[in-house]
Design an enzyme around this catalytic site. Structure first.
Site: not given
Ligand code: EPU
Length: 294
Positions: A167, A213, A283
């Site tokens: 990420r 998410c 996130e």
């Protein structure tokens, strides 16, 4: 903010940003521009002085604060060119929708991005957060990235010059304008793998206003599971609620403000921390300037 006359025509003032996000929340940009190519963006940056510059792609992974955002918000929505360099490699604009890229690769029978089936957003956003699933991310296929730096110059970062991981892509302080994506030669699209990823997404509340998410998976754990076991499902702040279907999704159920969503994110993190001692990392990205023009 002093604007060079040539470029002031390219800005819009007081633009509401909520409709540009999948969470449908957030305030308005003092100035807003949608350049059509990297050169136009360079001209815009060079015409600025003392100004924070933000970037918005598909708006599917950000939380924009309520109220006025001072400075300039650049939208990548017109950076949608795609130029095939050979059978399995293309230079693609940052604003190119990731779902459209996935569809194109499937039609061309080019394998690699099966894991990205169902991931929303633009290629620029996907690369900047190394969007992915199942241990894979789009940066695996990013050969080089073109971006505009705070001086208004175009820079090119080749594979190895940016350090991507789970990420994150290792590029900061520059606005991504296009990416050369190269897929392995002779590898076909794997429909079974794509279907498996699509099936996994059936556990997610995809028909709601959300930003994917909320938290990253901590090493060795699933954030969704931790949140679920900590009793977060159904928790709400104002119009924001934690999905009953998947605890790592926050839904804007009824005109939630960003402060309400923010409060709910904090509450969820606290619940998990109190029960497990694990500090969840977000996130969903806060809306921060990419850089400030001096
Ligand atoms: N789980 C629960 N309760 C929940 C949600 C999940 O118990 O409320 C359990 C599931 O049953 C499963 C485990 O947690 O056993 C893992 O959950 P999930 O299947 O949702 O997969 P994940 O690994 O947490 C990742 C990505 C998703 C991506 C899926 C699909 C992260 C943080 N999430 O989720 O990405 O769509 O895999 O493969 O890496 C996103 O990035 O926005 C995103 C949603």
């Amino acid at each position: 903010m002093p604007l060079n006359d040539i470029y002031s025509a390219k800005f819009t003032e007081n633009v509401k940003l909520s409709s540009l996000t999948t969470l449908c929340a957030g305030g308005e940009a003092e100035f807003f521009a949608s350049p059509s190519n990297a050169e136009e963006l360079c001209g815009i940056i060079q015409s600025l002085k003392g100004c924070p510059v933000y970037v918005i792609g598909g708006g599917s992974n950000i939380l924009i604060p309520d109220g006025k955002i001072p400075g300039l918000v650049i939208s990548s929505r017109k950076l949608t060119q795609i130029k095939w360099l050979n059978a399995s490699s293309a230079e693609i604009g940052a604003g190119y929708p990731l779902p459209l890229l996935v569809k194109t690769l499937r039609e061309k029978n080019i394998g690699g991005l099966e894991f990205a089936v169902g991931i929303p957003g633009t290629l620029g956003g996907a690369v900047s957060g190394n969007a992915g699933a199942g241990g894979k991310g789009v940066c695996m296929f990013a050969d080089s990235v073109k971006a505009v730096d705070p001086s208004g110059d175009i820079i090119t970062l080749r594979r190895g010059e940016f350090d991507y991981g789970y990420r994150h892509c290792g590029i900061s302080g520059a606005i991504i304008t296009s990416v050369v994506m190269s897929f392995p030669d002779g590898v076909s699209w794997n429909e079974e793998e794509a279907s498996n990823f699509a099936a996994k997404r059936k556990s997610q509340p995809l028909d709601s206003h959300n930003a994917g998410c909320t938290f990253k998976n901590p090493e060795g754990h699933s954030a969704g599971k931790l949140l679920d076991e900590s009793g977060c499902k159904g928790m709400c702040c104002g119009g924001a609620v934690v999905s009953d279907k998947h605890a790592n999704f926050i839904i804007n159920r009824n005109k939630a403000t960003s402060s309400e969503i923010e409060e709910l994110i904090e509450l969820c993190a606290l619940k998990v921390y109190e029960r497990t001692g694990i500090k969840l990392e977000r996130e969903i990205k806060p809306f921060m300037p990419c850089f400030s023009v001096k």
